[in-house]
Design a protein around this motif. Structure first.
Motif, PDB file in Angstrom:
ATOM      1  N   VAL A  61     -11.155  10.836  -1.606  1.00 23.60           N
ATOM      2  CA  VAL A  61      -9.892  10.264  -2.083  1.00 23.60           C
ATOM      3  C   VAL A  61     -10.189   9.369  -3.286  1.00 23.60           C
ATOM      4  O   VAL A  61     -10.797   8.305  -3.129  1.00 23.60           O
ATOM      5  N   PRO A  62      -9.772   9.767  -4.488  1.00 28.59           N
ATOM      6  CA  PRO A  62     -10.162   9.031  -5.688  1.00 28.59           C
ATOM      7  C   PRO A  62      -9.453   7.699  -5.858  1.00 28.59           C
ATOM      8  O   PRO A  62      -9.984   6.790  -6.497  1.00 28.59           O
ATOM      9  N   ASP A  63      -8.244   7.581  -5.344  1.00 26.14           N
ATOM     10  CA  ASP A  63      -7.459   6.362  -5.551  1.00 26.14           C
ATOM     11  C   ASP A  63      -6.811   5.946  -4.234  1.00 26.14           C
ATOM     12  O   ASP A  63      -5.618   6.107  -4.039  1.00 26.14           O
ATOM     13  N   PRO A  64      -7.590   5.408  -3.298  1.00 24.08           N
ATOM     14  CA  PRO A  64      -7.051   5.051  -1.980  1.00 24.08           C
ATOM     15  C   PRO A  64      -5.980   3.981  -2.099  1.00 24.08           C
ATOM     16  O   PRO A  64      -5.948   3.188  -3.040  1.00 24.08           O
ATOM     17  N   GLY A  65      -5.100   3.965  -1.113  1.00 26.65           N
ATOM     18  CA  GLY A  65      -4.058   2.952  -1.100  1.00 26.65           C
ATOM     19  C   GLY A  65      -2.920   3.356  -0.196  1.00 26.65           C
ATOM     20  O   GLY A  65      -2.865   4.481   0.304  1.00 26.65           O
ATOM     21  N   PRO A  66      -1.989   2.439   0.025  1.00 27.48           N
ATOM     22  CA  PRO A  66      -0.828   2.761   0.864  1.00 27.48           C
ATOM     23  C   PRO A  66       0.023   3.841   0.223  1.00 27.48           C
ATOM     24  O   PRO A  66       0.141   3.921  -1.003  1.00 27.48           O
ATOM     25  N   MET A  67       0.639   4.672   1.082  1.00 29.10           N
ATOM     26  CA  MET A  67       1.386   5.836   0.597  1.00 29.10           C
ATOM     27  C   MET A  67       2.523   6.143   1.551  1.00 29.10           C
ATOM     28  O   MET A  67       2.379   6.042   2.771  1.00 29.10           O
ATOM     29  N   ILE A  68       3.662   6.519   0.981  1.00 26.55           N
ATOM     30  CA  ILE A  68       4.816   6.964   1.753  1.00 26.55           C
ATOM     31  C   ILE A  68       5.077   8.424   1.433  1.00 26.55           C
ATOM     32  O   ILE A  68       5.128   8.811   0.260  1.00 26.55           O
ATOM     33  N   LEU A  69       5.232   9.246   2.476  1.00 22.90           N
ATOM     34  CA  LEU A  69       5.588  10.652   2.324  1.00 22.90           C
ATOM     35  C   LEU A  69       6.902  10.902   3.045  1.00 22.90           C
ATOM     36  O   LEU A  69       7.202  10.258   4.052  1.00 22.90           O
ATOM     37  N   ASP A  70       7.672  11.868   2.546  1.00 22.72           N
ATOM     38  CA  ASP A  70       8.891  12.217   3.272  1.00 22.72           C
ATOM     39  C   ASP A  70       8.567  13.186   4.399  1.00 22.72           C
ATOM     40  O   ASP A  70       7.402  13.522   4.645  1.00 22.72           O
ATOM     41  N   SER A  71       9.580  13.631   5.115  1.00 25.75           N
ATOM     42  CA  SER A  71       9.352  14.436   6.315  1.00 25.75           C
ATOM     43  C   SER A  71       8.713  15.780   6.011  1.00 25.75           C
ATOM     44  O   SER A  71       8.193  16.438   6.907  1.00 25.75           O
ATOM     45  N   ARG A  72       8.720  16.203   4.742  1.00 19.75           N
ATOM     46  CA  ARG A  72       8.087  17.459   4.346  1.00 19.75           C
ATOM     47  C   ARG A  72       6.755  17.254   3.631  1.00 19.75           C
ATOM     48  O   ARG A  72       6.199  18.179   3.058  1.00 19.75           O
ATOM     49  N   GLU A  74       6.252  15.342   0.965  1.00 22.60           N
ATOM     50  CA  GLU A  74       6.381  15.050  -0.463  1.00 22.60           C
ATOM     51  C   GLU A  74       6.186  13.553  -0.701  1.00 22.60           C
ATOM     52  O   GLU A  74       6.655  12.713   0.078  1.00 22.60           O
ATOM     53  N   LEU A  75       5.527  13.221  -1.805  1.00 19.69           N
ATOM     54  CA  LEU A  75       5.281  11.825  -2.130  1.00 19.69           C
ATOM     55  C   LEU A  75       6.587  11.084  -2.385  1.00 19.69           C
ATOM     56  O   LEU A  75       7.497  11.589  -3.058  1.00 19.69           O
ATOM     57  N   VAL A  76       6.682   9.866  -1.858  1.00 17.47           N
ATOM     58  CA  VAL A  76       7.794   8.962  -2.127  1.00 17.47           C
ATOM     59  C   VAL A  76       7.302   7.753  -2.917  1.00 17.47           C
ATOM     60  O   VAL A  76       7.903   7.354  -3.916  1.00 17.47           O
ATOM     61  N   TRP A  77       6.193   7.158  -2.461  1.00 14.89           N
ATOM     62  CA  TRP A  77       5.619   6.000  -3.149  1.00 14.89           C
ATOM     63  C   TRP A  77       4.129   5.940  -2.867  1.00 14.89           C
ATOM     64  O   TRP A  77       3.681   6.259  -1.763  1.00 14.89           O
ATOM     65  N   ALA A  78       3.379   5.506  -3.863  1.00 18.77           N
ATOM     66  CA  ALA A  78       1.950   5.267  -3.688  1.00 18.77           C
ATOM     67  C   ALA A  78       1.497   4.252  -4.715  1.00 18.77           C
ATOM     68  O   ALA A  78       2.054   4.164  -5.820  1.00 18.77           O
ATOM     69  N   LYS A  79       0.486   3.483  -4.338  1.00 18.46           N
ATOM     70  CA  LYS A  79      -0.096   2.540  -5.278  1.00 18.46           C
ATOM     71  C   LYS A  79      -1.528   2.240  -4.863  1.00 18.46           C
ATOM     72  O   LYS A  79      -1.816   2.057  -3.678  1.00 18.46           O
ATOM     73  N   HIS A  80      -2.404   2.200  -5.856  1.00 17.52           N
ATOM     74  CA  HIS A  80      -3.790   1.804  -5.622  1.00 17.52           C
ATOM     75  C   HIS A  80      -3.937   0.340  -6.001  1.00 17.52           C
ATOM     76  O   HIS A  80      -3.709  -0.036  -7.149  1.00 17.52           O
ATOM     77  N   PHE A  81      -4.288  -0.491  -5.024  1.00 17.61           N
ATOM     78  CA  PHE A  81      -4.495  -1.919  -5.257  1.00 17.61           C
ATOM     79  C   PHE A  81      -5.986  -2.146  -5.469  1.00 17.61           C
ATOM     80  O   PHE A  81      -6.759  -2.239  -4.512  1.00 17.61           O
ATOM     81  N   ASP A  82      -6.379  -2.223  -6.697  1.00 18.64           N
ATOM     82  CA  ASP A  82      -7.806  -2.299  -7.010  1.00 18.64           C
ATOM     83  C   ASP A  82      -8.371  -3.662  -6.619  1.00 18.64           C
ATOM     84  O   ASP A  82      -7.717  -4.695  -6.779  1.00 18.64           O
ATOM     85  N   ASN A  83      -9.565  -3.648  -6.066  1.00 14.08           N
ATOM     86  CA  ASN A  83     -10.294  -4.881  -5.803  1.00 14.08           C
ATOM     87  C   ASN A  83     -11.784  -4.580  -5.881  1.00 14.08           C
ATOM     88  O   ASN A  83     -12.186  -3.467  -6.236  1.00 14.08           O
ATOM     89  N   ASN A  84     -12.598  -5.560  -5.555  1.00 16.96           N
ATOM     90  CA  ASN A  84     -14.048  -5.381  -5.681  1.00 16.96           C
ATOM     91  C   ASN A  84     -14.638  -4.496  -4.594  1.00 16.96           C
ATOM     92  O   ASN A  84     -15.832  -4.220  -4.620  1.00 16.96           O
ATOM     93  N   SER A  85     -13.804  -4.073  -3.640  1.00 17.81           N
ATOM     94  CA  SER A  85     -14.295  -3.261  -2.528  1.00 17.81           C
ATOM     95  C   SER A  85     -13.674  -1.863  -2.515  1.00 17.81           C
ATOM     96  O   SER A  85     -13.673  -1.193  -1.487  1.00 17.81           O
TER      97      SER A  85
END
Length: 640
Positions: A61-72, A74-85
């Motif tokens: 996974v190149p850009d981990p982070g929280p993600m929302i998908l719909d019932s099928r 499909e992406l709804v929202w995603a964001k990568h919160f960059d930090n030192n880890s």
């Protein structure tokens, strides 16, 4: 709104043909990737208007982070919160605080294997961080649990290195460098803190109440300051209406019920200090390495389950959790697959003493690979007091023998309001990229893979938990828009917006804020995360384009006006589109190159036309390119 097609199933998906983690990419959001979810089974009951909440991470996974998908899927929202880890997020879900819905998740340093050090974040419906919650008493919030209570407090897990005698687990050689500073453990705590103030309300420490030798986890070469012994491994907390707590201890194979005033143990289910008699032939107590234990009301399943008649002095409850049956690719305990479990437990309402099994031999750590270990374990720990009983109400088993070495979740999904149906059940498989929705009776409704089967048990794609909840997202940033290089397609997306039903493409002859200057061109239904709008021929030579987001009943959504596209001075002639103004998207390097090439080509055509005109005017047509004749000698045009 556009008609919704059934999710697709791709047979080649699971054998790794498309890689461990097949993803979707987006023209309007080049920094976002979402899994290409493969539904092996699908039922319309899963299309309930709620969303899946997960936090994909792992080697693939190149850009981990929280993600929302719909019932099928499909992406709804995603964001990568960059930090030192690496921006690894955990435990992403919807929770209610002071009457408002928030997105909550953990972010911090998870490089200590199996737990972490960080904070919990709370985002509002516009995806803005409004709270950052940490632990009290100088400790650091662990990644496993953040549960907001109706009282405005939050339950959190934490791990702390403390000195503790572990010489009964192994011998230390003072001459070996790796055995320096012996006798340390990872102690497990949970706290209840006030979200608004951060003040400590309650704290419980495992080593004050539990016996280290009840663990099923080997110490290995650990037990030193550099490698403390992780013996308990707390991974969930629940609080009931009595103010008491239910704690899951992964390495103890147990759930422990704790007095919310004194911290004393009321009873333990499973493991070496189990109090309960198994009424399901061992299938209630043969769980191992479990996660996500919760109490649920007795009337949760009105059709499938009937509580036993009330008995004075006894309490009956329902408990759910995810039974991993595996730990870091070790499969010595438990079944051959992971499962969601719904158990019924009955116990004295006011026990006179903390109950345990009568077999004292269970306290000696077993180190054997006996094929009958699971049966032997149940025989050892099974309770003998008929006042404490446990039985399986339902087991939720994936059609494939998924066995997840870590993480996992089980959530009860309520039926639609006013319905008398039983709820459905969502099981997330943690370390393996699978989530499954079950009917109450255990039959599979929807089975989804967001990574290939060939990635299982490798750590390539995982999500600590998977939830499903209603959510309304209203971002304050405008939608993202782009146009194809050939000027025939417009792409539109709005990261996090859940209320969009339709997109309206508009055109104008000027880049102006005046609404009367914009005319509707075409309206299309929203499709997935990114909708493609074919540019109609009747858009003509209109130079400027934009897209408007509409919600139900055709209302225009706040902040739902996209940036402006400038198609250039030769709009309608396939001239490459430009972007102008502070509110429009910037030109990509490729587009800049093509624009420059177009301009140079135009200049060359004008130059060649002028040269030929000069040749014709002197009566000597046919001059070679870039030169013209005047008399006998050739001269460069610049020399004329």
């Amino acid at each position: 709104m556009a008609p919704r097609n059934l999710p697709t199933t791709t047979p080649q998906y699971d054998n790794g043909t498309f890689g461990y983690y097949p993803v979707r990419t987006y023209v309007t959001a080049e920094d976002l990737h979402s899994p290409q979810v493969n539904f092996l089974e699908w039922d319309a009951q899963c299309d309930d208007g709620s969303y899946y909440f997960m936090a994909p991470r792992g080697w693939s996974v190149p850009d981990p982070g929280p993600m929302i998908l719909d019932s099928r899927g499909e992406l709804v929202w995603a964001k990568h919160f960059d930090n030192n880890s690496g921006g690894q997020a955990y435990d992403f879900q919807v929770q209610t605080y002071q009457g408002q819905e928030y997105l909550t998740f953990w972010l911090g340093d998870d490089r200590v294997r199996g737990h972490g050090s960080g904070h919990y974040y709370m985002l509002n419906s516009s995806y803005e961080t409004v709270h950052r919650v940490g632990a009290a008493n100088g400790l650091s919030a662990d990644l496993h649990e953040f549960l907001i209570t109706p009282q405005g407090t939050a339950l959190m897990t934490m791990y702390e290195i403390v000195a503790h005698d572990v010489t009964s687990f192994r011998e230390f050689d003072p001459d070996l460098p790796e055995d320096q500073n012996p006798n340390f453990i990872w102690d497990c705590l949970f706290q209840e803190v006030d979200v608004a103030t951060g003040d400590l309300v309650f704290e419980w420490r495992a080593s004050d109440h539990m016996e280290l030798h009840d663990t099923y986890h080997g110490i290995g070469p650990g037990g030193t300051l550099d490698d403390p012994f992780d013996w308990f491994h707390i991974n969930s907390i629940d609080k009931d209406e009595l103010g008491n707590f239910l704690v899951s201890a992964r390495y103890m194979h147990s759930l422990t019920y704790i007095d919310g005033k004194t911290g004393d143990v009321i009873w333990t289910l499973g493991g070496r200090s189990n109090a309960f008699m198994d009424l399901s032939d061992g299938f209630s107590l043969n769980f191992a390495w479990q996660h996500d234990a919760r109490f649920i009301p007795l009337d949760t399943f009105p059709n499938m389950y009937r509580a036993p008649p009330e008995r004075a002095g006894y309490t009956t409850r329902l408990v759910t959790f995810f039974d991993n049956a595996a730990e870091d690719q070790h499969y010595d305990h438990g079944l051959t697959y992971s499962r969601g479990l719904l158990l019924e437990i009955t116990y004295p309402t006011s026990p006179s003493a903390v109950p345990t099994t009568t077999n004292s031999d269970h306290r000696r750590r077993q180190e054997t690979n006996d094929p009958a270990m699971n049966a032997a374990k149940v025989a050892e720990i099974n309770g003998t007091n008929p006042s404490y009983t446990v039985r399986v109400i339902q087991s939720y088993d994936n059609p494939l023998p998924v066995r997840s070495s870590s993480q996992g979740s089980m959530q009860i999904l309520p039926p639609p309001p006013g319905s008398s149906d039983d709820p459905t059940v969502l099981v997330g498989y943690g370390f393996n990229a699978v989530f499954t929705v079950f009917a109450a009776n255990g039959s599979v409704l929807c089975d989804a893979h967001y990574g290939a089967v060939t990635s299982w048990e490798r750590g390539d794609i995982q999500s600590y938990r998977v939830y499903k909840s209603p959510w309304t997202g209203s971002p304050r940033q405008p939608p993202n828009v782009d146009i194809s290089d050939d000027d025939v397609e417009v792409y539109i997306s709005w990261n996090g917006a859940t209320e969009v039903t339709d997109w309206v493409l508009q055109c104008s002859e000027s880049d102006t804020a005046a609404e009367q200057a914009w005319a509707d061109v075409v309206s299309v239904g929203k499709e997935g995360f990114e909708t493609v709008i074919q540019l109609p021929e009747d858009v003509g030579e209109s130079r400027f384009l934009r897209v408007i987001a509409l919600g139900d009943t055709g209302r225009r959504l706040k902040y739902g006006v996209s940036e402006t596209i400038d198609r250039g001075i030769l709009a309608g002639s396939s001239f490459f589109p430009l972007k102008v103004g502070s509110s429009v998207r910037q030109v990509t390097p490729l587009k800049v190159f093509l624009v420059v090439v177009s301009m140079l080509s135009g200049m060359l055509v004008l130059y060649e036309g002028y040269r030929r005109y000069l040749s014709w005017s002197m009566g000597r047509p046919g001059g070679s390119s870039l030169r013209w004749r005047q008399g006998k000698p050739y001269r460069l045009l610049g020399e004329a």
